[in-house]
Design a protein around this motif. Sequence first.
Motif, PDB file in Angstrom:
ATOM      1  N   MET A 114       0.846  -1.187   0.000  1.00  0.00           N
ATOM      2  CA  MET A 114       0.000   0.000   0.000  1.00  0.00           C
ATOM      3  C   MET A 114       0.886   1.243   0.000  1.00  0.00           C
ATOM      4  SD  MET A 114      -3.226   0.854   2.513  1.00  0.00           S
ATOM      5  CE  MET A 114      -4.079  -0.607   1.911  1.00  0.00           C
ATOM      6  N   GLN A 115       0.546   2.247  -0.822  1.00  0.00           N
ATOM      7  CA  GLN A 115       1.365   3.446  -0.927  1.00  0.00           C
ATOM      8  C   GLN A 115       1.259   4.273   0.359  1.00  0.00           C
ATOM      9  OE1 GLN A 115      -0.499   4.385  -4.855  1.00  0.00           O
ATOM     10  NE2 GLN A 115       1.584   4.907  -5.450  1.00  0.00           N
ATOM     11  N   ASN A 116       2.400   4.731   0.865  1.00  0.00           N
ATOM     12  CA  ASN A 116       2.418   5.387   2.165  1.00  0.00           C
ATOM     13  C   ASN A 116       3.069   6.765   2.139  1.00  0.00           C
ATOM     14  OD1 ASN A 116       5.054   4.659   1.802  1.00  0.00           O
ATOM     15  ND2 ASN A 116       5.197   3.363   3.625  1.00  0.00           N
ATOM     16  N   THR A 117       3.068   7.406   0.977  1.00  0.00           N
ATOM     17  CA  THR A 117       3.547   8.777   0.853  1.00  0.00           C
ATOM     18  C   THR A 117       2.551   9.556   0.009  1.00  0.00           C
ATOM     19  OG1 THR A 117       5.854   8.053   0.969  1.00  0.00           O
ATOM     20  CG2 THR A 117       5.446  10.254   0.088  1.00  0.00           C
ATOM     21  N   ILE A 118       2.253  10.792   0.437  1.00  0.00           N
ATOM     22  CA  ILE A 118       1.336  11.661  -0.292  1.00  0.00           C
ATOM     23  C   ILE A 118       2.043  12.976  -0.570  1.00  0.00           C
ATOM     24  CG2 ILE A 118      -0.913  12.787  -0.338  1.00  0.00           C
ATOM     25  CD1 ILE A 118      -1.819  10.830   1.844  1.00  0.00           C
ATOM     26  N   LEU A 119       2.092  13.376  -1.830  1.00  0.00           N
ATOM     27  CA  LEU A 119       2.620  14.674  -2.226  1.00  0.00           C
ATOM     28  C   LEU A 119       1.458  15.646  -2.371  1.00  0.00           C
ATOM     29  CD1 LEU A 119       5.139  13.657  -5.060  1.00  0.00           C
ATOM     30  CD2 LEU A 119       5.429  13.531  -2.581  1.00  0.00           C
ATOM     31  N   LEU A 120       1.614  16.840  -1.813  1.00  0.00           N
ATOM     32  CA  LEU A 120       0.580  17.856  -1.894  1.00  0.00           C
ATOM     33  C   LEU A 120       1.162  19.127  -2.496  1.00  0.00           C
ATOM     34  CD1 LEU A 120       0.157  16.323   1.142  1.00  0.00           C
ATOM     35  CD2 LEU A 120      -1.929  17.641   0.960  1.00  0.00           C
ATOM     36  N   GLY A 121       0.537  19.599  -3.567  1.00  0.00           N
ATOM     37  CA  GLY A 121       0.905  20.870  -4.158  1.00  0.00           C
ATOM     38  C   GLY A 121       0.026  21.961  -3.588  1.00  0.00           C
ATOM     39  N   SER A 122       0.629  22.909  -2.894  1.00  0.00           N
ATOM     40  CA  SER A 122      -0.148  23.896  -2.153  1.00  0.00           C
ATOM     41  C   SER A 122       0.186  25.320  -2.585  1.00  0.00           C
ATOM     42  CB  SER A 122       0.122  23.745  -0.651  1.00  0.00           C
ATOM     43  OG  SER A 122       1.301  24.422  -0.272  1.00  0.00           O
ATOM     44  N   ARG A 123      -0.534  26.268  -1.992  1.00  0.00           N
ATOM     45  CA  ARG A 123      -0.261  27.687  -2.218  1.00  0.00           C
ATOM     46  C   ARG A 123       1.088  28.081  -1.612  1.00  0.00           C
ATOM     47  NH1 ARG A 123       1.180  31.743  -3.380  1.00  0.00           N
ATOM     48  NH2 ARG A 123       0.157  33.752  -3.652  1.00  0.00           N
ATOM     49  N   SER A 128      -4.613  16.701   8.644  1.00  0.00           N
ATOM     50  CA  SER A 128      -4.317  18.065   9.060  1.00  0.00           C
ATOM     51  C   SER A 128      -5.453  18.973   8.612  1.00  0.00           C
ATOM     52  CB  SER A 128      -2.999  18.560   8.459  1.00  0.00           C
ATOM     53  OG  SER A 128      -2.752  19.899   8.854  1.00  0.00           O
ATOM     54  N   ALA A 129      -5.690  20.016   9.422  1.00  0.00           N
ATOM     55  CA  ALA A 129      -6.638  21.070   9.052  1.00  0.00           C
ATOM     56  C   ALA A 129      -5.930  22.422   9.015  1.00  0.00           C
ATOM     57  CB  ALA A 129      -7.795  21.112  10.048  1.00  0.00           C
ATOM     58  N   GLU A 130      -4.610  22.414   9.001  1.00  0.00           N
ATOM     59  CA  GLU A 130      -3.833  23.648   9.137  1.00  0.00           C
ATOM     60  C   GLU A 130      -2.933  23.912   7.933  1.00  0.00           C
ATOM     61  OE1 GLU A 130      -4.688  25.353  11.655  1.00  0.00           O
ATOM     62  OE2 GLU A 130      -5.795  23.769  12.676  1.00  0.00           O
ATOM     63  N   LEU A 131      -3.299  23.397   6.780  1.00  0.00           N
ATOM     64  CA  LEU A 131      -2.443  23.523   5.607  1.00  0.00           C
ATOM     65  C   LEU A 131      -2.841  24.732   4.761  1.00  0.00           C
ATOM     66  CD1 LEU A 131      -2.410  19.760   4.559  1.00  0.00           C
ATOM     67  CD2 LEU A 131      -0.769  20.969   6.022  1.00  0.00           C
ATOM     68  N   PRO A 132      -1.975  25.149   3.828  1.00  0.00           N
ATOM     69  CA  PRO A 132      -2.379  26.168   2.858  1.00  0.00           C
ATOM     70  C   PRO A 132      -3.425  25.557   1.913  1.00  0.00           C
ATOM     71  CG  PRO A 132       0.010  25.794   2.875  1.00  0.00           C
ATOM     72  CD  PRO A 132      -0.605  24.675   3.623  1.00  0.00           C
ATOM     73  N   PRO A 133      -4.055  26.375   1.084  1.00  0.00           N
ATOM     74  CA  PRO A 133      -4.939  25.834   0.044  1.00  0.00           C
ATOM     75  C   PRO A 133      -4.195  24.800  -0.804  1.00  0.00           C
ATOM     76  CG  PRO A 133      -5.207  28.204   0.185  1.00  0.00           C
ATOM     77  CD  PRO A 133      -4.036  27.855   1.062  1.00  0.00           C
ATOM     78  N   ILE A 134      -4.848  23.663  -1.057  1.00  0.00           N
ATOM     79  CA  ILE A 134      -4.226  22.572  -1.800  1.00  0.00           C
ATOM     80  C   ILE A 134      -4.816  22.528  -3.212  1.00  0.00           C
ATOM     81  CG2 ILE A 134      -3.781  20.091  -1.885  1.00  0.00           C
ATOM     82  CD1 ILE A 134      -2.468  21.516   0.484  1.00  0.00           C
ATOM     83  N   TYR A 135      -3.942  22.502  -4.216  1.00  0.00           N
ATOM     84  CA  TYR A 135      -4.359  22.471  -5.603  1.00  0.00           C
ATOM     85  C   TYR A 135      -4.257  21.093  -6.244  1.00  0.00           C
ATOM     86  CZ  TYR A 135      -3.650  27.494  -4.972  1.00  0.00           C
ATOM     87  OH  TYR A 135      -3.684  28.781  -4.494  1.00  0.00           O
ATOM     88  N   CYS A 136      -3.339  20.266  -5.769  1.00  0.00           N
ATOM     89  CA  CYS A 136      -3.120  18.964  -6.398  1.00  0.00           C
ATOM     90  C   CYS A 136      -2.438  18.043  -5.410  1.00  0.00           C
ATOM     91  CB  CYS A 136      -2.270  19.110  -7.663  1.00  0.00           C
ATOM     92  SG  CYS A 136      -0.747  20.071  -7.465  1.00  0.00           S
ATOM     93  N   LEU A 137      -2.626  16.747  -5.591  1.00  0.00           N
ATOM     94  CA  LEU A 137      -1.955  15.773  -4.739  1.00  0.00           C
ATOM     95  C   LEU A 137      -1.795  14.455  -5.466  1.00  0.00           C
ATOM     96  CD1 LEU A 137      -4.357  14.433  -1.927  1.00  0.00           C
ATOM     97  CD2 LEU A 137      -5.138  15.574  -3.963  1.00  0.00           C
ATOM     98  N   SER A 138      -0.902  13.624  -4.925  1.00  0.00           N
ATOM     99  CA  SER A 138      -0.593  12.355  -5.572  1.00  0.00           C
ATOM    100  C   SER A 138      -0.016  11.395  -4.528  1.00  0.00           C
ATOM    101  CB  SER A 138       0.425  12.555  -6.685  1.00  0.00           C
ATOM    102  OG  SER A 138       0.884  11.318  -7.206  1.00  0.00           O
ATOM    103  N   PHE A 139      -0.359  10.117  -4.657  1.00  0.00           N
ATOM    104  CA  PHE A 139       0.347   9.098  -3.892  1.00  0.00           C
ATOM    105  C   PHE A 139       1.716   8.859  -4.525  1.00  0.00           C
ATOM    106  CE2 PHE A 139      -3.941   7.827  -2.439  1.00  0.00           C
ATOM    107  CZ  PHE A 139      -3.691   7.692  -1.074  1.00  0.00           C
ATOM    108  N   ALA A 140       2.664   8.457  -3.706  1.00  0.00           N
ATOM    109  CA  ALA A 140       3.999   8.120  -4.213  1.00  0.00           C
ATOM    110  C   ALA A 140       4.517   6.912  -3.448  1.00  0.00           C
ATOM    111  CB  ALA A 140       4.949   9.289  -4.025  1.00  0.00           C
TER     112      ALA A 140
END
Length: 353
Positions: A1-10, A341-353
């Motif tokens: 199972m993939q256990n890393t998440i990339l998040l593209g944020s503001r 988390s509820a404390e992140l910047p606005p998120i535009y994109c994400l991906s499992f890695a």
Amino acid sequence: MQNTILLGSRKGLLVYAERASQWQLAQHHFSGAQVSALLADGARWWVALRDGHFGPKLHLSEDAGASWQEVAAPALPADGEKRPILDQIWTLAVGRDGVLWAGCIPAGLFRSSDAGRSWQLVEALWQRPERAQWFGGGFDDAGIHSILIDPRDPAQLVLGISCGGVWRTRDGGASWALHCQGLWAAYLPEEEKNTEAVQDPHRLAQCQSKPEVFWCQHHNGQFRSSDDLANWQELAPPAPLSSFGFAVAAHPHDPLRAWFAPAEVDQRRIPRDGDFYVLRTRDGGRTFDKLQLGLPPAPAFHLVYRHGLVVDTAGERLAMASTTGSLWLGEAGGERWQRLSAELPPIYCLSFA
């Protein structure tokens, strides 16, 4: 199972990792920069930045974020005496042949055979006469937000363009065909609503094990094609479930299963009545499940963008992030959700890695 998440944020690239069954922020890169697109292909990661002063930038890591190098960003050709301004790289995709593709705003498709160190504009799409009809869906210009590479043949690509329809090439971009039969646009007059070249597919997804099955979250509804894009069939979630939204994710192995993240309508991009949930079908769109165990109760005002809902390669774990800075993990196909988390910047994109 993939256990890393990339998040593209503001505010840069955020990397969440699971360690001993606990998720935590493990890396933060390009702090303060807006990430417009990202792609993970094993340990090779690409991150596109949208810089209002210096234009789009592209960075490559070949060691899962341990180090980075700036590589070339796509550029549009001169139009007479002026060179059109590339607003942003909106999506990235890589085929099993190693060819990297970039979809941009304005709606240019670019190809790279050297991991992004150089780019070639796909002229056959750029020169399509239908381009004169395209227009922006939320941006000033039309843009390419979805690039689906056929798992059987990397020369076959399907694109989603807002607002410009669904396009496919079978020869690596040398020729293109429009595939919007069955889609319709509520924003057009009745006599023009079926015009294929101005449809607004907000996001496209494809089943990897049965690639003739496609899903579409359209501007005014959810659609599915089970005949390799010959036709689209509109799905109809029962009221009060919403058919508007931006995101769709397809199960990689089950052609009958997909997930959507609804909002109310274009003019009110919030959950209807503050009721925030994920919509799932397990039978090709005949019926829908409303998944919200672990999601915040009403009133909630989260919006999930086009690239804000993804499923892992097993088809059992989902990740979802919002413009209000929350990140959720969905286990058991979205049956239960955990907010990481509820404390992140606005998120535009994400991906499992």
